[in-house]
Design a protein around this motif. Structure first.
Motif, short mmCIF file in Angstrom:
data_model
loop_
_atom_site.label_atom_id
_atom_site.label_comp_id
_atom_site.label_asym_id
_atom_site.label_seq_id
_atom_site.Cartn_x
_atom_site.Cartn_y
_atom_site.Cartn_z
N HIS A 1 -9.03 12.22 1.27
CA HIS A 1 -8.97 11.01 1.70
C HIS A 1 -10.06 10.02 1.24
N ALA A 2 -9.86 8.92 0.90
CA ALA A 2 -10.66 8.00 0.25
C ALA A 2 -11.53 7.43 1.66
N HIS B 1 -2.18 4.18 1.36
CA HIS B 1 -1.93 4.60 0.14
C HIS B 1 -3.26 5.37 -0.19
N MET B 2 -4.40 5.25 0.57
CA MET B 2 -5.62 6.20 0.39
C MET B 2 -5.86 7.11 1.39
N ASN B 3 -4.69 7.25 2.30
CA ASN B 3 -5.09 7.98 3.44
C ASN B 3 -3.99 9.01 3.85
N HIS C 1 0.81 -1.15 -0.10
CA HIS C 1 -0.03 0.10 -0.07
C HIS C 1 0.85 1.39 0.06
N ASP D 1 -11.31 4.88 4.66
CA ASP D 1 -10.41 4.11 4.23
C ASP D 1 -8.91 4.21 4.67
N ALA E 1 -12.85 7.91 -4.20
CA ALA E 1 -12.08 9.21 -4.00
C ALA E 1 -12.90 10.54 -4.60
N LYS F 1 -14.14 -0.03 -1.67
CA LYS F 1 -13.06 0.60 -1.52
C LYS F 1 -12.53 1.56 -2.37
N GLY F 2 -11.54 2.38 -1.74
CA GLY F 2 -10.90 3.47 -2.34
C GLY F 2 -11.88 4.57 -3.24
#
Length: 280
Positions: A151-152, A192-194, A20, A188, A167, A164-165
């Motif tokens: 943030h996703a 990598h999503m936060n 991630h 999430d 955005a 998920k993810g």
């Protein structure tokens, strides 16, 4: 000006196990002490997911250890060093009404079997969830708290699926369509999503790098660093020890040598309002 000291691990293979994108947070700190680490892509979801499709078994440390050992097995590099990360989120253990982020970084030196651990607890997190359905005002308040769309998000569905993810607004609207039977919206927390979580990992990586750059005063091995806070900061009025940290305990995982270090903020006393005797 003399040359910077060479780290004793310079030239050895240093692996950061992640799927991630955590290398972006960890590698710069290691480069700062002369360690040229590399990312080893590893399916870390098999050790547990935040959404619970795969339950994490054991503690944060045990999960990080499983990741690091898997990286060493995959690399099959004799004498390599593996670094793995694990995070957890929930109510703060002291301020239970606030969300808390916990991050852990583990280093395993395959040559010696030695482990070096650094951990961090912080209130700097967007961790939150919202049961669905909800009215527009509650949704907008949640989105602001979640720092969306920077943030996703994740949408949980009644049949056990997760989207998920997410955005953007379009993706969120699609996931919340009643036909998909949404039951919850949540942040999430994958790194990598936060971006907030990535920043916390980067801060912990700098702490780890500081420990790795510090030789033990007793045995000389790298990794002399923070072990835990020592409670007992005295009240300035009555001298009663409080639950606040008075100092930090530093420890070497190679030989077990320990030493105390003063608080980094140089604070020497607690205020009466923080004292169990003055403010029971």
């Amino acid at each position: 000006m003399g040359a910077a000291p060479v780290h004793p691990w310079t030239g050895r293979r240093v692996l950061v196990a992640t799927m991630h994108g955590k290398g972006a947070a960890i590698l710069p700190a290691l480069a700062g002490i002369g360690l040229a680490a590399e990312v080893l892509e590893l399916d870390t979801d098999r050790f547990g997911t935040f959404t619970g499709e795969v339950e994490r078994t054991g503690s944060m440390l045990e999960a990080a250890r499983a990741k690091a050992r898997a990286a060493l097995d995959i690399a099959a590099a004799r004498g390599a060093i593996a670094i793995a990360s694990e995070g957890a989120f929930g109510p703060d253990p002291v301020l239970g009404f606030l969300p808390c982020a916990r991050e852990l970084l583990l280093v395993i030196d395959a040559a010696s079997g030695r482990e070096i651990v650094q951990a961090r607890r912080s209130l700097e997190t967007n961790f939150a969830s919202l049961d669905w359905p909800a009215d527009e005002a509650r949704l907008e308040a949640f989105l602001s708290r979640a720092r969306f769309p920077g943030h996703a998000l994740i949408v949980a569905h009644a049949d056990g699926r997760f989207t998920k993810g997410i955005a953007g607004r379009a993706g969120l609207s699609e996931a919340l369509d009643p036909g998909h039977r949404p039951v919850r919206v949540e942040t999430d927390m994958r790194a990598h999503m936060n971006p907030t979580r990535m920043g916390e990992i980067a801060a912990l990586a700098r702490t780890l790098a500081g420990a790795l750059a510090t030789p033990c005063p007793a045995c000389g091995e790298p990794g002399f660093g923070f072990e835990r806070a020592l409670a007992g900061l005295a009240c300035i009025d009555c001298g009663t020890p409080t639950g606040l940290a008075r100092a930090e305990l530093l420890r070497c995982s190679a030989c077990g040598h320990e030493a105390e270090r003063a608080r980094r903020d140089a604070r020497t006393h607690a205020e009466p309002g923080e004292c169990p005797a003055c403010n029971p």
